[in-house]
Scaffold this active site. Structure first.
Site, short mmCIF file in Angstrom:
data_model
loop_
_atom_site.label_atom_id
_atom_site.label_comp_id
_atom_site.label_asym_id
_atom_site.label_seq_id
_atom_site.Cartn_x
_atom_site.Cartn_y
_atom_site.Cartn_z
N LEU A 26 0.86 -1.19 0.00
CA LEU A 26 0.00 0.00 0.00
C LEU A 26 0.89 1.24 0.00
CD1 LEU A 26 -2.66 -1.08 2.65
CD2 LEU A 26 -2.62 -1.53 0.20
N ALA A 27 1.44 1.55 -1.16
CA ALA A 27 2.40 2.65 -1.27
C ALA A 27 2.32 3.20 -2.69
CB ALA A 27 3.81 2.17 -0.94
N GLU A 28 1.43 4.16 -2.90
CA GLU A 28 1.18 4.66 -4.24
C GLU A 28 2.41 5.27 -4.89
OE1 GLU A 28 -2.66 3.98 -2.35
OE2 GLU A 28 -0.87 5.07 -1.70
N PHE A 40 -8.33 4.16 -5.64
CA PHE A 40 -9.36 5.19 -5.71
C PHE A 40 -8.70 6.50 -6.09
CE2 PHE A 40 -11.53 2.12 -3.05
CZ PHE A 40 -12.84 2.20 -3.46
N PHE A 92 -6.64 8.31 -3.56
CA PHE A 92 -5.48 7.53 -3.12
C PHE A 92 -4.26 7.83 -3.99
CE2 PHE A 92 -7.86 3.68 -1.09
CZ PHE A 92 -8.57 4.57 -0.29
N TYR A 136 -3.01 10.70 -4.76
CA TYR A 136 -2.28 11.92 -4.43
C TYR A 136 -0.89 11.69 -3.83
CZ TYR A 136 -6.80 14.11 -5.35
OH TYR A 136 -7.97 14.52 -5.94
N PRO A 137 -0.67 10.64 -3.04
CA PRO A 137 0.70 10.39 -2.57
C PRO A 137 1.69 10.13 -3.71
CG PRO A 137 -0.85 9.23 -1.17
CD PRO A 137 -1.63 9.76 -2.33
N HIS A 178 -12.61 8.49 -1.25
CA HIS A 178 -13.02 7.45 -2.19
C HIS A 178 -13.80 8.02 -3.38
CE1 HIS A 178 -11.98 5.06 1.31
NE2 HIS A 178 -12.01 3.96 0.55
#
Length: 334
Positions: A60-62, A85, A88, A90-91, A131
């Site tokens: 879980l690390a965009e 999503f 999600f 944005y990182p 979301h």
């Protein structure tokens, strides 16, 4: 089978499956896209059919997902990554703007970056905070990115195949509220759809310009407007960057009136750019100002209030009615 009745989810799955079959360099990865098949099941069955080397889960690390895709694309692969999503993603925005969008320019064209960033986006599903978001302008404002959003299952298939074959990075925005809408999908490709808008309905009185989740709303509004005696043309932009100026200006020059519909906030929204371009290119053809029907200038509201935020058929009809008034009243009200 030449064609099949498919939902948008199924059409996207078929596009990924056909791309994986056609090119060994294509890789699909992201959060839960492997065994689970993705939150929306877009990648369902791909790991089982193509193996964990071709479709696999990530942490879980965009930022890491996109950064990993950059390295793979530089190494000759064609990665297709999923941001689970819209908000999600944005990182990973720094990776997208600093590296994905600029690598070709930074290397004077010597390094291509054939990668696709799939982003389920926009509202209409009652999603909670983070979301549901309409983030298209962040990407369209970033030179170096191709940004597309299908409004139908057929376009979902065609545009995703085009995106995966593109030598440059593509942000692929998938309207979540249209995921389960079905239509007949043909698998015979008729050339690229990139950079080309589609006239979904012909009309003579006003042009409705929409994309992604709002295409269905615009078509429903056109049906309702017909009962009031207004003949609406509906143009699906499909490719947000680059935009198809030729098709949209030709339509507005025919009708003399235009309404841009999108669910993102109106201030500095994508519709503002379209309205500006139409004013520059169609000024002497316009019988009234270009109007916009958009979401409100607020963060996406809680699920129970979402219906009040998203553009509706009635709001589009109100805009069409304003365009039918005499020019002085429209100008004063606008």
């Amino acid at each position: 089978m030449d064609s099949e009745q498919l939902s948008m989810v199924q059409a996207l799955n078929a596009a990924l499956r056909d791309s994986l079959k056609a090119d060994d360099r294509v890789l699909v990865f992201g959060e839960d896209v492997g065994t689970l098949g993705g939150v929306f099941r877009v990648t369902d069955g791909l790991t089982q059919d193509f193996g964990e080397d071709r479709c696999f889960d990530t942490p879980l690390a965009e930022a890491g997902i996109v950064g990993h895709a950059v390295g793979l694309a530089m190494g000759g692969f064609r990665p297709v990554v999923e941001m689970q999503f819209d908000a999600f993603a944005y990182p990973a925005f720094e990776q997208i703007t600093s590296h994905v969008a600029k690598l070709r320019n930074r290397t004077r064209g010597h390094v291509e970056l054939p990668m696709v960033i799939r982003i389920p986006y926009a509202g209409g599903i009652g999603g909670v905070e983070h979301h549901c978001d309409s983030s298209e302008v962040y990407y369209t404002h970033t030179p170096g990115l191709t940004v597309v959003t299908p409004g139908s299952a057929q376009d979902a298939y065609d545009l995703l195949r085009d995106a995966i074959e593109s030598p440059d990075p593509v942000v692929f925005l998938e309207p979540k509220c249209r995921y389960w809408a079905k239509e007949e999908v043909s698998f015979h490709r008729k050339g690229t759809a990139f950079g080309k808008a589609s006239v979904r309905r012909r009309g003579t009185d006003v042009t409705l310009l929409a994309y992604g989740p709002m295409v269905a709303t615009a078509l429903s509004a056109a049906d309702a407007a017909a009962a009031e005696g207004w003949d609406c043309e509906v143009v699906d932009l499909r490719t947000l960057a680059p935009v198809d100026d030729e098709t949209i200006t030709a339509s507005v020059r025919r009708t003399g009136r235009a309404v841009v519909v999108h669910e993102a906030a109106g201030f500095c929204g994508y519709g503002a750019e379209i309205a500006a371009r139409l004013s520059e290119r169609c000024f002497h053809y316009l019988a009234a100002p270009v109007l916009r029907v958009t979401g409100f200038d607020i963060p996406y509201p809680a699920p129970k209030l979402e219906a009040h935020h998203l553009p509706t058929v009635d709001r589009v009809l109100d805009a069409i009615e304003r365009l039918q008034w005499d020019d002085e009243v429209v100008m004063a009200d606008a």
